[in-house]
Scaffold this motif. Structure first.
Motif, PDB file in Angstrom:
ATOM      1  N   LEU A 198       0.826  -1.216   0.000  1.00 30.62           N
ATOM      2  CA  LEU A 198       0.000   0.000   0.000  1.00 30.62           C
ATOM      3  C   LEU A 198       0.858   1.263   0.000  1.00 30.62           C
ATOM      4  O   LEU A 198       0.515   2.274  -0.629  1.00 30.62           O
ATOM      5  N   ARG A 199       1.965   1.204   0.720  1.00 28.74           N
ATOM      6  CA  ARG A 199       2.837   2.385   0.732  1.00 28.74           C
ATOM      7  C   ARG A 199       3.378   2.672  -0.671  1.00 28.74           C
ATOM      8  O   ARG A 199       3.422   3.823  -1.105  1.00 28.74           O
ATOM      9  N   GLU A 200       3.822   1.629  -1.363  1.00 26.75           N
ATOM     10  CA  GLU A 200       4.314   1.835  -2.730  1.00 26.75           C
ATOM     11  C   GLU A 200       3.199   2.384  -3.617  1.00 26.75           C
ATOM     12  O   GLU A 200       3.406   3.302  -4.420  1.00 26.75           O
ATOM     13  N   TYR A 201       2.033   1.803  -3.477  1.00 28.81           N
ATOM     14  CA  TYR A 201       0.885   2.200  -4.290  1.00 28.81           C
ATOM     15  C   TYR A 201       0.501   3.657  -4.036  1.00 28.81           C
ATOM     16  O   TYR A 201       0.355   4.459  -4.954  1.00 28.81           O
ATOM     17  N   HIS A 202       0.352   4.010  -2.759  1.00 32.47           N
ATOM     18  CA  HIS A 202      -0.045   5.386  -2.429  1.00 32.47           C
ATOM     19  C   HIS A 202       1.029   6.399  -2.824  1.00 32.47           C
ATOM     20  O   HIS A 202       0.721   7.511  -3.265  1.00 32.47           O
ATOM     21  N   ALA A 203       2.307   6.027  -2.657  1.00 30.63           N
ATOM     22  CA  ALA A 203       3.387   6.946  -3.039  1.00 30.63           C
ATOM     23  C   ALA A 203       3.363   7.215  -4.536  1.00 30.63           C
ATOM     24  O   ALA A 203       3.578   8.344  -4.994  1.00 30.63           O
ATOM     25  N   ALA A 204       3.084   6.171  -5.340  1.00 31.63           N
ATOM     26  CA  ALA A 204       3.075   6.327  -6.797  1.00 31.63           C
ATOM     27  C   ALA A 204       1.942   7.232  -7.240  1.00 31.63           C
ATOM     28  O   ALA A 204       2.130   8.162  -8.036  1.00 31.63           O
ATOM     29  N   ILE A 205       0.730   7.000  -6.725  1.00 30.66           N
ATOM     30  CA  ILE A 205      -0.399   7.806  -7.210  1.00 30.66           C
ATOM     31  C   ILE A 205      -0.459   9.158  -6.509  1.00 30.66           C
ATOM     32  O   ILE A 205      -1.001  10.127  -7.050  1.00 30.66           O
ATOM     33  N   ALA A 234     -12.487  17.292 -16.809  1.00 30.59           N
ATOM     34  CA  ALA A 234     -12.581  15.927 -17.318  1.00 30.59           C
ATOM     35  C   ALA A 234     -11.281  15.521 -18.000  1.00 30.59           C
ATOM     36  O   ALA A 234     -10.749  14.422 -17.791  1.00 30.59           O
ATOM     37  N   LEU A 235     -10.732  16.416 -18.849  1.00 28.36           N
ATOM     38  CA  LEU A 235      -9.474  16.113 -19.526  1.00 28.36           C
ATOM     39  C   LEU A 235      -8.338  15.979 -18.516  1.00 28.36           C
ATOM     40  O   LEU A 235      -7.478  15.094 -18.640  1.00 28.36           O
ATOM     41  N   GLN A 236      -8.329  16.850 -17.506  1.00 29.09           N
ATOM     42  CA  GLN A 236      -7.287  16.778 -16.477  1.00 29.09           C
ATOM     43  C   GLN A 236      -7.340  15.416 -15.767  1.00 29.09           C
ATOM     44  O   GLN A 236      -6.313  14.792 -15.492  1.00 29.09           O
ATOM     45  N   ALA A 237      -8.555  14.947 -15.468  1.00 28.91           N
ATOM     46  CA  ALA A 237      -8.702  13.668 -14.780  1.00 28.91           C
ATOM     47  C   ALA A 237      -8.243  12.512 -15.662  1.00 28.91           C
ATOM     48  O   ALA A 237      -7.577  11.572 -15.202  1.00 28.91           O
ATOM     49  N   VAL A 238      -8.588  12.543 -16.955  1.00 29.84           N
ATOM     50  CA  VAL A 238      -8.213  11.459 -17.862  1.00 29.84           C
ATOM     51  C   VAL A 238      -6.693  11.413 -18.045  1.00 29.84           C
ATOM     52  O   VAL A 238      -6.077  10.344 -18.039  1.00 29.84           O
ATOM     53  N   LEU A 239      -6.073  12.592 -18.213  1.00 31.29           N
ATOM     54  CA  LEU A 239      -4.616  12.636 -18.360  1.00 31.29           C
ATOM     55  C   LEU A 239      -3.935  12.081 -17.110  1.00 31.29           C
ATOM     56  O   LEU A 239      -2.933  11.362 -17.192  1.00 31.29           O
ATOM     57  N   MET A 240      -4.481  12.416 -15.951  1.00 27.82           N
ATOM     58  CA  MET A 240      -3.906  11.900 -14.713  1.00 27.82           C
ATOM     59  C   MET A 240      -4.091  10.380 -14.650  1.00 27.82           C
ATOM     60  O   MET A 240      -3.196   9.639 -14.218  1.00 27.82           O
ATOM     61  N   ALA A 241      -5.267   9.889 -15.086  1.00 27.71           N
ATOM     62  CA  ALA A 241      -5.527   8.453 -15.057  1.00 27.71           C
ATOM     63  C   ALA A 241      -4.554   7.696 -15.955  1.00 27.71           C
ATOM     64  O   ALA A 241      -4.061   6.618 -15.603  1.00 27.71           O
ATOM     65  N   ILE A 242      -4.252   8.267 -17.137  1.00 28.92           N
ATOM     66  CA  ILE A 242      -3.299   7.622 -18.054  1.00 28.92           C
ATOM     67  C   ILE A 242      -1.933   7.505 -17.396  1.00 28.92           C
ATOM     68  O   ILE A 242      -1.266   6.469 -17.470  1.00 28.92           O
ATOM     69  N   GLU A 243      -1.505   8.559 -16.740  1.00 31.20           N
ATOM     70  CA  GLU A 243      -0.189   8.524 -16.080  1.00 31.20           C
ATOM     71  C   GLU A 243      -0.215   7.555 -14.894  1.00 31.20           C
ATOM     72  O   GLU A 243       0.767   6.848 -14.635  1.00 31.20           O
ATOM     73  N   MET A 244      -1.351   7.518 -14.186  1.00 32.30           N
ATOM     74  CA  MET A 244      -1.468   6.553 -13.088  1.00 32.30           C
ATOM     75  C   MET A 244      -1.355   5.118 -13.610  1.00 32.30           C
ATOM     76  O   MET A 244      -0.662   4.270 -13.025  1.00 32.30           O
ATOM     77  N   ARG A 245      -2.073   4.811 -14.697  1.00 30.83           N
ATOM     78  CA  ARG A 245      -2.060   3.464 -15.257  1.00 30.83           C
ATOM     79  C   ARG A 245      -0.640   3.045 -15.625  1.00 30.83           C
ATOM     80  O   ARG A 245      -0.229   1.910 -15.352  1.00 30.83           O
ATOM     81  N   ALA A 246       0.133   3.992 -16.199  1.00 32.91           N
ATOM     82  CA  ALA A 246       1.506   3.665 -16.574  1.00 32.91           C
ATOM     83  C   ALA A 246       2.372   3.427 -15.333  1.00 32.91           C
ATOM     84  O   ALA A 246       3.173   2.483 -15.278  1.00 32.91           O
ATOM     85  N   ALA A 247       2.188   4.272 -14.326  1.00 37.34           N
ATOM     86  CA  ALA A 247       3.017   4.147 -13.123  1.00 37.34           C
ATOM     87  C   ALA A 247       2.694   2.865 -12.365  1.00 37.34           C
ATOM     88  O   ALA A 247       3.596   2.122 -11.936  1.00 37.34           O
ATOM     89  N   ILE A 248       1.393   2.608 -12.170  1.00 37.63           N
ATOM     90  CA  ILE A 248       1.009   1.403 -11.418  1.00 37.63           C
ATOM     91  C   ILE A 248       1.298   0.150 -12.235  1.00 37.63           C
ATOM     92  O   ILE A 248       1.584  -0.921 -11.679  1.00 37.63           O
ATOM     93  N   GLY A 249       1.252   0.270 -13.586  1.00 43.51           N
ATOM     94  CA  GLY A 249       1.577  -0.887 -14.419  1.00 43.51           C
ATOM     95  C   GLY A 249       2.984  -1.388 -14.169  1.00 43.51           C
ATOM     96  O   GLY A 249       3.237  -2.597 -14.131  1.00 43.51           O
ATOM     97  N   ALA A 250       3.909  -0.454 -13.972  1.00 43.96           N
ATOM     98  CA  ALA A 250       5.290  -0.864 -13.687  1.00 43.96           C
ATOM     99  C   ALA A 250       5.363  -1.579 -12.342  1.00 43.96           C
ATOM    100  O   ALA A 250       6.090  -2.573 -12.181  1.00 43.96           O
ATOM    101  N   LEU A 251       4.591  -1.074 -11.358  1.00 46.05           N
ATOM    102  CA  LEU A 251       4.594  -1.725 -10.051  1.00 46.05           C
ATOM    103  C   LEU A 251       3.974  -3.124 -10.139  1.00 46.05           C
ATOM    104  O   LEU A 251       4.431  -4.084  -9.487  1.00 46.05           O
ATOM    105  N   ILE A 252       2.892  -3.249 -10.929  1.00 47.92           N
ATOM    106  CA  ILE A 252       2.203  -4.545 -11.052  1.00 47.92           C
ATOM    107  C   ILE A 252       3.136  -5.604 -11.617  1.00 47.92           C
ATOM    108  O   ILE A 252       3.128  -6.771 -11.164  1.00 47.92           O
ATOM    109  N   GLU A 253       3.982  -5.210 -12.601  1.00 48.74           N
ATOM    110  CA  GLU A 253       4.924  -6.178 -13.173  1.00 48.74           C
ATOM    111  C   GLU A 253       5.867  -6.684 -12.093  1.00 48.74           C
ATOM    112  O   GLU A 253       6.196  -7.882 -12.023  1.00 48.74           O
ATOM    113  N   ARG A 254       6.333  -5.782 -11.232  1.00 52.54           N
ATOM    114  CA  ARG A 254       7.237  -6.203 -10.170  1.00 52.54           C
ATOM    115  C   ARG A 254       6.509  -7.062  -9.141  1.00 52.54           C
ATOM    116  O   ARG A 254       7.041  -8.047  -8.634  1.00 52.54           O
ATOM    117  N   TRP A 255       5.250  -6.692  -8.828  1.00 57.32           N
ATOM    118  CA  TRP A 255       4.480  -7.483  -7.864  1.00 57.32           C
ATOM    119  C   TRP A 255       4.226  -8.902  -8.388  1.00 57.32           C
ATOM    120  O   TRP A 255       4.232  -9.877  -7.625  1.00 57.32           O
TER     121      TRP A 255
END
Length: 821
Positions: A664-671, A704-725
């Motif tokens: 959770l710490r890794e997850y919360h720090a990333a987002i 709405a655009l600000q939220a979507v852009l943030m979501a795209i960056e979140m998906r990329a960041a958490i995707g890297a963590l998911i691969e390691r997990w």
């Protein structure tokens, strides 16, 4: 003593010393008046000749100085010569002509008060040897020629030139080098008034000086031609040495050093323009420049310089190394195109000025065409950058030493003169009487005065006597009876209050106030025996609040040192008065301080509450503006984003609590960093579930655009963590839901614990879409799609019957930004 002819090099005739012969010497019996008149006439003539000789000598010396100082500027020398010649010989106009090298013609090289019409005429005129012009006649005869009246000279054919120039008498003197004319010095008079032999002789001297100057310039040009044969390496070494000399000589003037550096760097590296950027208080700004337009400098001077790849300077700061961009238009990372267009440059070289490996500035060179700098030029520019860093460091160290030296000197000078009074001030807090008595006693004793008084200014031109020292009994008794008096504007007090400066009366018995019968002045002189008096103003905020006065009973002016000392004592009296006032205000200030501490504690608590659910910059903005009413309950259109981890419940049930907490710490720090980056408001987070809203409390242009852009960056960041997990054996995914609509927002909770909440259907829809999202999906509602479809590529995923929503809702999965595709 024989004089050499400066023009031809031959010995000139020895100047005859004019002797005075006394004609018709006075005989015995002639009147005293006749003898006196004759002496005065001779003296006047001798004085006039002496003055003329001195003036001519001074002019000659001045011209020679100009010749010696202006070796590189022949025009300046010739202008000084022609002006001095015209002025000393009472010419209305003058000019120096030199051969143009074309068809044997001559042009005006320097002039003095020529008419505009003649100047225009002279540009197209060709002068050749011949009797029809003065110039031609001088060239033929190769000696000084004077035409007393051009209108009466039968051979003179340049009537048009005389008409446009406005002259009648003209004198031409050749500039001869080894007997060959290399120019002429011509003087004009508007009236028929021939030049005297003495004036002609003086003009010939000036002509000889002009030959020296021209010859010096010729020799210098030859020397320059020989110097040009030296190698480029030698030129660069010489230039580097010159810059180092400027650094050593201009310790007090960093601007001169940097300007010399930037100009030398541009010249020797064959750059069109150059600029030095410096660091001050952690911020970089553009300092000295060369070649750039004022418009360009006005635009970039206040532009913040950041360490980034978008500009040459920013890239050098970011990487801490030399940046060479052959063509900024072809560089994909270069984004400062507006500056490039205004500055008109294509090739750019940015060299950091390093101190201990840290950039303290940037030397930037540019070229208007695509022409990369050579390795040698880059190396030279690096040398200049190192020199600039040395100069900046020298100035910094020098300023520190100078500041410390000034502090020590001022402290030492003031300590001896003020120590006793300051001791009394410190030992008598809130008591002015002992301080005033000590000030007066020291002032009277150190200034060798007889007595002194101290007055405080009151309203309506009145002053009050508050202290005295060694005052005569008669005056002391009078001041006890009348401590408050009205002063006359013409008195010493009146002048001090008007000028705010020390008034020093040498003799009071001759002062206008005493002579006018002013009662106070008369009393001071007649009863107190005062003669020399000094009135020193006591200034606070440039206003006179009192006057310190010391008296002598004899006429003996005070010295400047004594005046400065009394001025210092007056300042100490003001300090004592101010200390008393501050002491009286201390209790009030303590009360105010207590209240301020209470307010600051409340401010800290408010800031802490805001930072729980707002980005730091948003929280700072709200507190600074005092607009916390935005956090009260209100309704607003927002975009809500909900995200969580897929498979987290199963993971938490089968894993150790320490592993769950670490994930959770890794997850919360990333987002968390991404949320702050996009300015989102953290509505809540519980375990792996996080909700973020946009457009409240800080408005956003397209939430709405600000939220979507943030979501795209979140998906990329958490995707890297998911691969390691997954490598650790954890089967976890990540999904996001985004909805747009109205909600009621505000703080909820209790004292000591508040949260910021968004209540409404939009929050529910975002949460339900997140539930429906598969790992890696970002599901958005139709209203979000309408706001972002121009910028975001999506795919429909069908309709969903969401809990709490009456009708099925179409959803769309975000693929990527269209710009990226």
């Amino acid at each position: 003593m024989r004089r050499r002819d400066k023009a031809g090099g031959k010995a000139a005739k020895t100047q005859r010393r004019k002797t005075l012969t006394r004609r018709n010497a006075p005989k015995a019996g002639r009147g005293r008046r006749s003898l006196s008149t004759g002496k005065e006439t001779n003296v006047a003539r001798l004085t006039r000749e002496h003055d003329e000789a001195l003036e001519q000598q001074a002019a000659t010396v001045e011209v020679l100085k100009v010749i010696s100082r202006s070796t590189f500027d022949l025009t300046k020398v010739l202008n000084s010569l022609v002006e001095a010649a015209g002025r000393l010989c009472e010419a209305d106009m003058a000019q120096i002509l030199r051969p143009s090298g074309k068809d044997g013609s001559y042009y005006t090289a320097a002039s003095y008060r020529l008419t505009p019409d003649f100047k225009e005429y002279a540009r197209t005129r060709t002068l050749t040897p011949g009797r029809g012009t003065l110039v031609g006649r001088v060239l033929v005869e190769r000696k000084s020629v004077q035409i007393s009246d051009v209108l009466a000279d039968p051979e003179y054919t340049s009537g048009e030139a005389a008409r446009l120039g406005g002259w009648r008498t003209i004198l031409g003197v050749p500039l001869l080098r080894e007997g060959i004319p290399i120019g002429l010095l011509v003087l004009h008079r508007a009236t028929v008034r021939p030049f005297t032999d003495k004036q002609i002789e003086l003009i010939e001297t000036f002509a000889a000086q002009a030959v020296i100057a021209i010859e010096n310039a010729r020799l210098l040009n030859e020397l320059r031609q020989r110097t040009d044969e030296l190698s480029e390496s030698l030129q660069q070494q010489t230039a580097t040495a010159d810059v180092l000399k400027v650094i050593s000589r201009s310790t007090f003037d960093l601007q001169t050093v940097l300007q010399t550096l930037v100009e030398s760097a541009a010249r020797l590296c064959d750059a069109d323009k150059a600029i030095i950027s410096r660091e001050k208080n952690g911020v970089f700004y553009r300092a000295e420049a060369y070649g750039f337009s004022r418009e360009f400098m006005d635009q970039v001077r206040d532009t913040l310089i950041k360490a980034e790849r978008g500009s040459g300077i920013g890239r050098a700061l970011l990487e801490g190394r030399v940046i060479h961009i052959p063509d900024v238009k072809a560089d994909p990372d270069y984004t400062f195109m507006e500056h490039q267009k205004l500055g008109a440059f294509r090739t750019l070289l940015a060299v950091p000025m390093l101190r201990e490996g840290v950039p303290k500035g940037i030397v930037t060179l540019t070229r208007s065409e695509v022409r990369p700098f050579t390795d040698k030029q880059i190396e030279l520019a690096t040398t200049f950058a190192d020199q600039a860093a040395i100069a900046i460091e020298n100035v910094r160290l020098f300023d520190e030493v100078q500041a410390r030296t000034r502090e020590l000197s001022e402290s030492l000078e003031q300590q001896t003169a003020t120590s006793e009074v300051l001791k009394i001030i410190s030992s008598s807090p809130g008591q002015l009487a002992p301080v005033f008595e000590a000030i007066l006693a020291n002032a009277v004793r150190l200034c060798v005065a007889k007595f002194g008084t101290l007055w405080m200014a009151e309203k309506d031109d009145h002053i009050r006597s508050v202290a005295s020292h060694a005052e005569p009994p008669e005056l002391a008794e009078l001041r006890r009876r009348e401590p408050v008096v009205k002063f006359n504007p013409s008195s010493g007090f009146g002048r001090v209050l008007k000028t705010k400066h020390v008034v020093h009366v040498i003799d009071m018995s001759q002062d206008p106030a005493y002579l006018a019968g002013n009662p106070r002045a008369v009393t001071l002189v007649d009863l107190g025996g005062a003669r020399t008096v000094m009135f020193a103003p006591m200034l606070k905020d440039n206003e006179v609040i009192g006057v310190l006065t010391i008296y002598r009973q004899e006429v003996r002016p005070f010295t400047e040192k004594q005046i400065d000392l009394v001025r210092n004592f007056a300042a100490q009296a003001v300090i004592a008065i101010e200390n008393t006032r501050l002491l009286h205000d201390l209790n009030k200030l303590n009360q105010q301080l207590e209240q301020r501490v209470t307010d600051q504690v409340s401010e800290i608590e408010r800031m802490g509450r805001l930072r729980r659910f707002l980005p730091p910059q948003v929280a700072d903005l709200i507190v600074a503006s005092g607009a916390e009413k935005q956090l009260e309950s209100h309704r607003r259109e927002i975009t809500a984003l909900f995200c969580d981890l897929r498979g987290f419940t199963g993971f938490s049930e089968t894993s150790d609590p320490e592993d769950v907490i670490a994930l959770l710490r890794e997850y919360h720090a990333a987002i968390g960093g991404i949320i702050n980056k996009y300015g989102g408001t953290l509505e809540r987070y519980a375990g792996d579930g996080v909700m973020v809203v946009f457009n409240d409390p800080i408005p956003v242009d397209n939430p709405a655009l600000q939220a979507v852009l943030m979501a795209i960056e979140m998906r990329a960041a958490i995707g890297a963590l998911i691969e390691r997990w997954r490598k650790l054996g954890h089967d976890i995914g990540f999904g996001i839901g985004i909805a747009h609509g109205f909600a009621t927002l505000g703080t909820i909770g209790f004292e000591g614990r508040f949260d910021y909440a968004a209540i409404g259907t939009v929050s529910n829809v975002a949460s339900r879409l997140c539930d429906e999202a598969k790992p890696g999906q970002i599901l958005i509602s139709p209203r979000v799609l309408m706001a972002v479809e121009k910028d975001i590529a999506v795919e429909p995923v069908g309709d969903f019957a969401l809990k709490g929503i009456r009708r099925p809702l179409s959803a769309y999965n975000v693929l990527a930004t269209k710009v990226a595709n």
